[in-house]
Design a protein around this motif. Structure first.
Motif, PDB file in Angstrom:
ATOM      1  N   SER A 103       0.873  -1.176   0.000  1.00 29.49           N
ATOM      2  CA  SER A 103       0.000   0.000   0.000  1.00 29.49           C
ATOM      3  C   SER A 103       0.910   1.227   0.000  1.00 29.49           C
ATOM      4  N   PRO A 104       0.396   2.395  -0.370  1.00 31.52           N
ATOM      5  CA  PRO A 104       1.229   3.609  -0.362  1.00 31.52           C
ATOM      6  C   PRO A 104       1.253   4.320   0.993  1.00 31.52           C
ATOM      7  N   GLU A 105       0.755   3.674   2.026  1.00 35.07           N
ATOM      8  CA  GLU A 105       0.533   4.338   3.308  1.00 35.07           C
ATOM      9  C   GLU A 105       1.800   4.956   3.899  1.00 35.07           C
ATOM     10  N   ILE A 106       2.889   4.195   3.893  1.00 36.79           N
ATOM     11  CA  ILE A 106       4.100   4.673   4.564  1.00 36.79           C
ATOM     12  C   ILE A 106       4.614   5.958   3.911  1.00 36.79           C
ATOM     13  N   CYS A 107       4.497   6.043   2.576  1.00 36.04           N
ATOM     14  CA  CYS A 107       4.945   7.246   1.862  1.00 36.04           C
ATOM     15  C   CYS A 107       3.980   8.408   2.074  1.00 36.04           C
ATOM     16  N   MET A 108       2.697   8.117   2.041  1.00 37.76           N
ATOM     17  CA  MET A 108       1.720   9.191   2.166  1.00 37.76           C
ATOM     18  C   MET A 108       1.752   9.817   3.556  1.00 37.76           C
ATOM     19  N   LYS A 109       2.014   9.022   4.564  1.00 36.80           N
ATOM     20  CA  LYS A 109       2.101   9.584   5.914  1.00 36.80           C
ATOM     21  C   LYS A 109       3.335  10.471   6.054  1.00 36.80           C
ATOM     22  N   ARG A 110       4.411  10.154   5.338  1.00 38.55           N
ATOM     23  CA  ARG A 110       5.573  11.038   5.366  1.00 38.55           C
ATOM     24  C   ARG A 110       5.228  12.389   4.740  1.00 38.55           C
ATOM     25  N   LEU A 111       4.390  12.387   3.697  1.00 41.63           N
ATOM     26  CA  LEU A 111       3.962  13.651   3.092  1.00 41.63           C
ATOM     27  C   LEU A 111       3.081  14.447   4.049  1.00 41.63           C
ATOM     28  N   LEU A 112       2.224  13.756   4.782  1.00 40.81           N
ATOM     29  CA  LEU A 112       1.399  14.437   5.784  1.00 40.81           C
ATOM     30  C   LEU A 112       2.274  15.059   6.867  1.00 40.81           C
ATOM     31  N   ALA A 113       3.295  14.323   7.292  1.00 40.42           N
ATOM     32  CA  ALA A 113       4.204  14.852   8.308  1.00 40.42           C
ATOM     33  C   ALA A 113       4.967  16.057   7.776  1.00 40.42           C
ATOM     34  N   GLY A 114       5.141  16.123   6.449  1.00 40.11           N
ATOM     35  CA  GLY A 114       5.842  17.251   5.836  1.00 40.11           C
ATOM     36  C   GLY A 114       4.973  18.472   5.625  1.00 40.11           C
ATOM     37  N   GLY A 115       3.694  18.399   5.982  1.00 38.12           N
ATOM     38  CA  GLY A 115       2.844  19.583   5.925  1.00 38.12           C
ATOM     39  C   GLY A 115       1.609  19.481   5.057  1.00 38.12           C
ATOM     40  N   CYS A 116       1.439  18.392   4.287  1.00 41.08           N
ATOM     41  CA  CYS A 116       0.227  18.239   3.477  1.00 41.08           C
ATOM     42  C   CYS A 116      -0.991  18.068   4.382  1.00 41.08           C
ATOM     43  N   GLU A 117      -2.120  18.629   3.956  1.00 41.51           N
ATOM     44  CA  GLU A 117      -3.335  18.573   4.757  1.00 41.51           C
ATOM     45  C   GLU A 117      -4.319  17.516   4.257  1.00 41.51           C
ATOM     46  N   ARG A 118      -4.412  17.368   2.928  1.00 40.87           N
ATOM     47  CA  ARG A 118      -5.329  16.386   2.351  1.00 40.87           C
ATOM     48  C   ARG A 118      -4.743  15.900   1.026  1.00 40.87           C
ATOM     49  N   ILE A 119      -4.550  14.605   0.915  1.00 37.79           N
ATOM     50  CA  ILE A 119      -3.898  14.024  -0.257  1.00 37.79           C
ATOM     51  C   ILE A 119      -4.623  12.749  -0.665  1.00 37.79           C
ATOM     52  N   PHE A 120      -4.514  12.421  -1.960  1.00 38.45           N
ATOM     53  CA  PHE A 120      -5.050  11.149  -2.443  1.00 38.45           C
ATOM     54  C   PHE A 120      -4.123  10.577  -3.492  1.00 38.45           C
ATOM     55  N   GLN A 121      -4.270   9.285  -3.740  1.00 39.34           N
ATOM     56  CA  GLN A 121      -3.441   8.597  -4.720  1.00 39.34           C
ATOM     57  C   GLN A 121      -4.203   7.407  -5.287  1.00 39.34           C
ATOM     58  N   ILE A 122      -4.100   7.215  -6.596  1.00 38.88           N
ATOM     59  CA  ILE A 122      -4.587   6.009  -7.262  1.00 38.88           C
ATOM     60  C   ILE A 122      -3.349   5.298  -7.783  1.00 38.88           C
ATOM     61  N   CYS A 123      -3.103   4.101  -7.313  1.00 36.47           N
ATOM     62  CA  CYS A 123      -1.828   3.451  -7.635  1.00 36.47           C
ATOM     63  C   CYS A 123      -1.983   1.938  -7.676  1.00 36.47           C
ATOM     64  N   HIS A 124      -0.961   1.276  -8.208  1.00 30.23           N
ATOM     65  CA  HIS A 124      -0.907  -0.178  -8.198  1.00 30.23           C
ATOM     66  C   HIS A 124      -0.229  -0.641  -6.922  1.00 30.23           C
ATOM     67  N   CYS A 125      -0.767  -1.690  -6.325  1.00 32.33           N
ATOM     68  CA  CYS A 125      -0.187  -2.321  -5.149  1.00 32.33           C
ATOM     69  C   CYS A 125      -0.007  -3.813  -5.430  1.00 32.33           C
ATOM     70  N   PHE A 126       0.840  -4.458  -4.625  1.00 32.65           N
ATOM     71  CA  PHE A 126       1.244  -5.829  -4.911  1.00 32.65           C
ATOM     72  C   PHE A 126       1.243  -6.642  -3.617  1.00 32.65           C
ATOM     73  N   ARG A 127       0.550  -7.761  -3.650  1.00 28.76           N
ATOM     74  CA  ARG A 127       0.503  -8.641  -2.478  1.00 28.76           C
ATOM     75  C   ARG A 127       0.622 -10.078  -2.952  1.00 28.76           C
ATOM     76  N   LYS A 128       1.675 -10.722  -2.512  1.00 28.20           N
ATOM     77  CA  LYS A 128       1.975 -12.077  -2.948  1.00 28.20           C
ATOM     78  C   LYS A 128       0.962 -13.063  -2.386  1.00 28.20           C
ATOM     79  N   GLU A 129       0.691 -14.103  -3.149  1.00 27.54           N
ATOM     80  CA  GLU A 129      -0.185 -15.205  -2.734  1.00 27.54           C
ATOM     81  C   GLU A 129      -1.628 -14.760  -2.548  1.00 27.54           C
ATOM     82  N   GLU A 130      -2.019 -13.677  -3.186  1.00 29.73           N
ATOM     83  CA  GLU A 130      -3.418 -13.256  -3.160  1.00 29.73           C
ATOM     84  C   GLU A 130      -3.998 -13.442  -4.558  1.00 29.73           C
TER      85      GLU A 130
END
Length: 305
Positions: A57-84
């Motif tokens: 998921s992009p969570e770890i990166c998006m939270k770093r952006l929030l910590a950097g001062g962003c107030e509201r952000i969104f993302q549409i992206c590809h995620c990868f999970r093995k054995e699903e």
């Protein structure tokens, strides 16, 4: 593989999602897919990539952006999970994730109602939609007009399961009973927000301020399908470290390794109050287009190459 008409409807869905957030002053972000470290999650198996990992998921990166001062952000992206892999799972899938500072999980529930209503109005004529605000899928007919049902986990187990949520958790059968006995009944006539999970299953959600035994986490169900997972985000670095440590120990018990995401922990105290949510775009597309399998909603999947 989608037909040209299906590709057009999927494209319209993506553009409708973007327009919803852009009109509400969100910033669309585009973070890396390959990461040196992931959030430790025992039930998710990542793909390795030349000493890094493909994001689950992009969570770890998006939270770093929030910590950097962003107030509201969104993302549409590809995620990868093995054995699903299955009717509702693919190893590579499209996720919508968004965060809003100053909000809690109830605010996100209301926004989910607004988002789905917006999308339905923007892409009329989908095979799964009838009369504009009703969805038909696999024998269920779901009224999409708000307000949607709010149902606590404790109430759902009392209503649909043979044991309580507490007893299911104590017997280490919570997920099994949730999937087999509870989920098939959720969202059959109108969408349901299943909320207030036991704190042991809170993941990255903060403890409830009204009941410390539960976490401010919800999942959205439509026609028995889990569509989204949202939190009032936990921003206490100490409690989050303790949760991560338990997760790492579980991962190690399974013969795998995981690291403590120190940079994320260092950022948490700078987030303030914030709510975040991940929504499965392929599943939403599947429901709207009336398909039985999310593989039918992808332009191409690996097996077709």
């Amino acid at each position: 593989m989608l037909s040209p008409a299906g590709l057009r409807q999927r494209s319209d869905l993506l553009q409708a999602i973007r327009s919803f957030f852009l009109e509400r002053d969100y910033i669309e972000v585009d973070t890396p897919l390959r990461l040196p470290i992931l959030i430790p999650e025992p039930h998710l198996i990542p793909f390795s990539s030349e000493g890094c990992f493909l994001q689950t998921s992009p969570e770890i990166c998006m939270k770093r952006l929030l910590a950097g001062g962003c107030e509201r952000i969104f993302q549409i992206c590809h995620c990868f999970r093995k054995e699903e892999c299955g009717r509702l799972h693919q190893a590579e899938f499209t996720m919508l994730e968004w965060y809003h500072k100053g909000w809690n999980y109830f605010d996100l529930m209301r926004q989910c109602e607004e988002l789905i209503g917006w999308v339905v109005r923007k892409i009329p004529g989908c095979a799964g939609l009838t009369d504009g605000d009703r969805l038909r899928w696999q024998g269920a007919e779901v009224a999409l007009a708000p307000p949607w049902e709010r149902l606590t986990v404790a109430e759902a187990f009392q209503r649909y399961a043979a044991v309580s949520a507490t007893d299911a958790l104590r017997a280490d059968r919570f997920d099994e009973i949730l999937v087999v006995e509870v989920e098939p009944n959720l969202g059959r006539t109108r969408p349901v927000f299943l909320y207030d999970y036991p704190v042991e299953l809170g993941s990255l959600a903060r403890r409830s301020r009204n009941n410390p035994a539960v976490a401010e986490r919800f999942e959205l169900y439509v026609a028995g399908v889990e569509l989204a997972n949202g939190f009032s985000e936990l921003t206490d670095p100490l409690e989050q470290r303790q949760r991560f440590q338990r997760a790492i120990e579980q991962i190690q018990e399974g013969g795998k390794t995981a690291e403590m995401p120190e940079r994320l922990l260092a950022d948490l105290s700078r987030l303030g109050e914030v709510a975040g949510i991940a929504l499965g775009v392929d599943r939403l597309c599947m429901l709207l287009l009336g398909h039985k399998d999310i593989a039918q909603t992808a332009p191409l999947i690996f097996a077709e190459l």
